[in-house]
Motif scaffolding. Structure first.
Motif, PDB file in Angstrom:
ATOM      1  N   ARG A  13       0.810  -1.208   0.000  1.00 30.27           N
ATOM      2  CA  ARG A  13       0.000   0.000   0.000  1.00 30.27           C
ATOM      3  C   ARG A  13       0.854   1.274   0.000  1.00 30.27           C
ATOM      4  NH1 ARG A  13      -4.903  -0.437   3.798  1.00 30.27           N
ATOM      5  NH2 ARG A  13      -5.995  -1.339   2.055  1.00 30.27           N
ATOM      6  N   SER A  14       2.154   1.100   0.020  1.00 34.51           N
ATOM      7  CA  SER A  14       3.024   2.272   0.014  1.00 34.51           C
ATOM      8  C   SER A  14       3.103   2.858  -1.393  1.00 34.51           C
ATOM      9  CB  SER A  14       4.428   1.875   0.486  1.00 34.51           C
ATOM     10  OG  SER A  14       5.380   2.760  -0.058  1.00 34.51           O
ATOM     11  N   SER A  15       2.608   4.084  -1.528  1.00 36.27           N
ATOM     12  CA  SER A  15       2.602   4.680  -2.865  1.00 36.27           C
ATOM     13  C   SER A  15       4.024   4.991  -3.326  1.00 36.27           C
ATOM     14  CB  SER A  15       1.722   5.930  -2.890  1.00 36.27           C
ATOM     15  OG  SER A  15       2.159   6.875  -1.960  1.00 36.27           O
ATOM     16  N   GLN A  71      14.434   6.627  -0.502  1.00 36.11           N
ATOM     17  CA  GLN A  71      13.741   7.735  -1.184  1.00 36.11           C
ATOM     18  C   GLN A  71      13.464   7.380  -2.650  1.00 36.11           C
ATOM     19  OE1 GLN A  71      12.549  10.279   0.600  1.00 36.11           O
ATOM     20  NE2 GLN A  71      13.524   9.350   2.372  1.00 36.11           N
ATOM     21  N   SER A  72      12.192   7.286  -2.937  1.00 37.44           N
ATOM     22  CA  SER A  72      11.782   6.751  -4.243  1.00 37.44           C
ATOM     23  C   SER A  72      12.334   7.539  -5.433  1.00 37.44           C
ATOM     24  CB  SER A  72      10.256   6.706  -4.313  1.00 37.44           C
ATOM     25  OG  SER A  72       9.713   7.982  -4.083  1.00 37.44           O
ATOM     26  N   LEU A  73      12.370   8.867  -5.334  1.00 35.44           N
ATOM     27  CA  LEU A  73      12.831   9.615  -6.511  1.00 35.44           C
ATOM     28  C   LEU A  73      14.337   9.424  -6.723  1.00 35.44           C
ATOM     29  CD1 LEU A  73      10.778  12.959  -6.474  1.00 35.44           C
ATOM     30  CD2 LEU A  73      10.133  10.686  -7.250  1.00 35.44           C
ATOM     31  N   ILE A 110       2.259  16.448  -1.619  1.00 37.63           N
ATOM     32  CA  ILE A 110       0.979  15.766  -1.362  1.00 37.63           C
ATOM     33  C   ILE A 110       1.188  14.529  -0.490  1.00 37.63           C
ATOM     34  CG2 ILE A 110      -1.088  14.712  -2.336  1.00 37.63           C
ATOM     35  CD1 ILE A 110      -0.617  16.210  -4.939  1.00 37.63           C
ATOM     36  N   GLN A 111       1.959  13.579  -1.003  1.00 38.32           N
ATOM     37  CA  GLN A 111       2.058  12.281  -0.310  1.00 38.32           C
ATOM     38  C   GLN A 111       2.488  12.383   1.148  1.00 38.32           C
ATOM     39  OE1 GLN A 111       4.792  10.388   0.802  1.00 38.32           O
ATOM     40  NE2 GLN A 111       3.601   8.552   1.263  1.00 38.32           N
ATOM     41  N   PRO A 112       3.510  13.194   1.465  1.00 35.59           N
ATOM     42  CA  PRO A 112       3.952  13.205   2.874  1.00 35.59           C
ATOM     43  C   PRO A 112       2.892  13.743   3.831  1.00 35.59           C
ATOM     44  CG  PRO A 112       5.599  14.214   1.448  1.00 35.59           C
ATOM     45  CD  PRO A 112       4.368  14.041   0.627  1.00 35.59           C
TER      46      PRO A 112
HETATM   47  O1  LIG Z   1      10.547   7.052  -0.752  1.00 33.82           O
HETATM   48  C1  LIG Z   1       9.983   8.143  -0.652  1.00 33.82           C
HETATM   49  O2  LIG Z   1      10.061   8.989  -1.542  1.00 33.82           O
HETATM   50  C2  LIG Z   1       9.172   8.445   0.553  1.00 33.82           C
HETATM   51  C3  LIG Z   1       8.803   7.476   1.415  1.00 33.82           C
HETATM   52  C4  LIG Z   1       7.827   7.735   2.411  1.00 33.82           C
HETATM   53  O3  LIG Z   1       7.403   8.852   2.627  1.00 33.82           O
HETATM   54  C5  LIG Z   1       7.342   6.574   3.207  1.00 33.82           C
HETATM   55  C6  LIG Z   1       5.879   6.438   3.143  1.00 33.82           C
HETATM   56  O4  LIG Z   1       5.140   7.367   3.313  1.00 33.82           O
HETATM   57  C7  LIG Z   1       5.322   5.112   2.831  1.00 33.82           C
HETATM   58  C8  LIG Z   1       4.224   5.256   1.803  1.00 33.82           C
HETATM   59  O5  LIG Z   1       4.524   5.310   0.608  1.00 33.82           O
HETATM   60  O6  LIG Z   1       3.039   5.275   2.183  1.00 33.82           O
END
Ligand SMILES: O=C(O)/C=C/C(=O)CC(=O)CC(=O)O
Length: 215
Positions: A13-15, A71-73, A110-112
């Motif tokens: 579920r982690s975006s 960190q995804s990016l 948005i996501q954070p």
């Molecule tokens: O990898 C990133 O860019 C950020 C990771 C997160 O902020 C962790 C998180 O919130 C997990 C999620 O994707 O729900």
């Protein structure tokens, strides 16, 4: 586990993990997944073992080429620099700037604000309103930007890192909000998302239909 294969620490579920899963799939990179369940056992991301890998205690983390990247990016940009086909960052600097702008807007703006750890702090009864506000405000800005950058995808007619950020964010929004999505979001969803929601306790439903990516 086969030696040398990249290992993705991920939660279904982690975006943020999802962005990376799409990049790995598009680039046809074979990898292993180690599920880190953000709920079970009080959150497996808090284990000492995982903290040693990613001191931010967040997924995703990718072990690849002898290093571990969080960190995804940053992960996606590393994949882009070392495995450049297909491109996820356009060659043209202006388009590349647009891709980074949209990716940062989602990944930072948005996501954070609506991730699990923030929602926990906000408290159960305010969670939904909080998340909806963050998503609606970010998406309103995004809709405006997309009017000048989008073709078939967020920036022009090629899939880019921006789309990898948008798709999971739209899924979050569908789960947490009732924002009226743009035709672009709808088109992306029909291309990228499985019609079936993941089973609630699954650690790794792969919502990406790789073979449909060129629809
Ligand atoms: O990898 C990133 O860019 C950020 C990771 C997160 O902020 C962790 C998180 O919130 C997990 C999620 O994707 O729900």
């Amino acid at each position: 586990m086969q030696a040398g294969k990249p290992i993705l620490y991920s939660y279904f579920r982690s975006s943020c993990s999802w962005r990376v899963r799409i990049a790995l799939a598009l680039k046809s990179i074979d990898y292993e997944t180690i599920p880190i369940n953000l709920i079970k056992d009080g959150g497996q991301q808090f284990s000492e073992e995982f903290q040693a890998l990613n001191p931010m205690k967040q997924v995703p983390a990718l072990k690849i080429d002898g290093i571990t990247i969080g960190q995804s990016l940053a992960i996606i940009e590393y994949l882009e620099e070392t495995r450049p086909t297909p491109r996820l960052l356009p060659r043209d600097p202006k388009k590349r700037a647009h891709v980074r702008m949209i990716s940062d807007l989602i990944a930072g703006g948005i996501q954070p604000l609506q991730n699990l750890s923030v929602l926990k702090q906000v408290g159960q009864e305010n969670q939904l309103t909080w998340a909806q506000k963050a998503i609606t405000s970010g998406f309103n800005a995004l809709e405006q930007i997309l009017q000048s950058t989008a073709g078939r995808y967020c920036v022009g007619d090629e899939v880019s890192m921006a789309d990898l950020c948008l798709v999971p964010q739209v899924a979050n929004a569908e789960r947490l909000s009732r924002h009226p999505w743009s035709p672009i979001s709808e088109a992306l969803l029909s291309i990228w998302l499985s019609p079936e929601p993941p089973p609630p306790n699954s650690d790794k439903p792969d919502l990406l239909h790789k073979n449909q990516k060129c629809v």
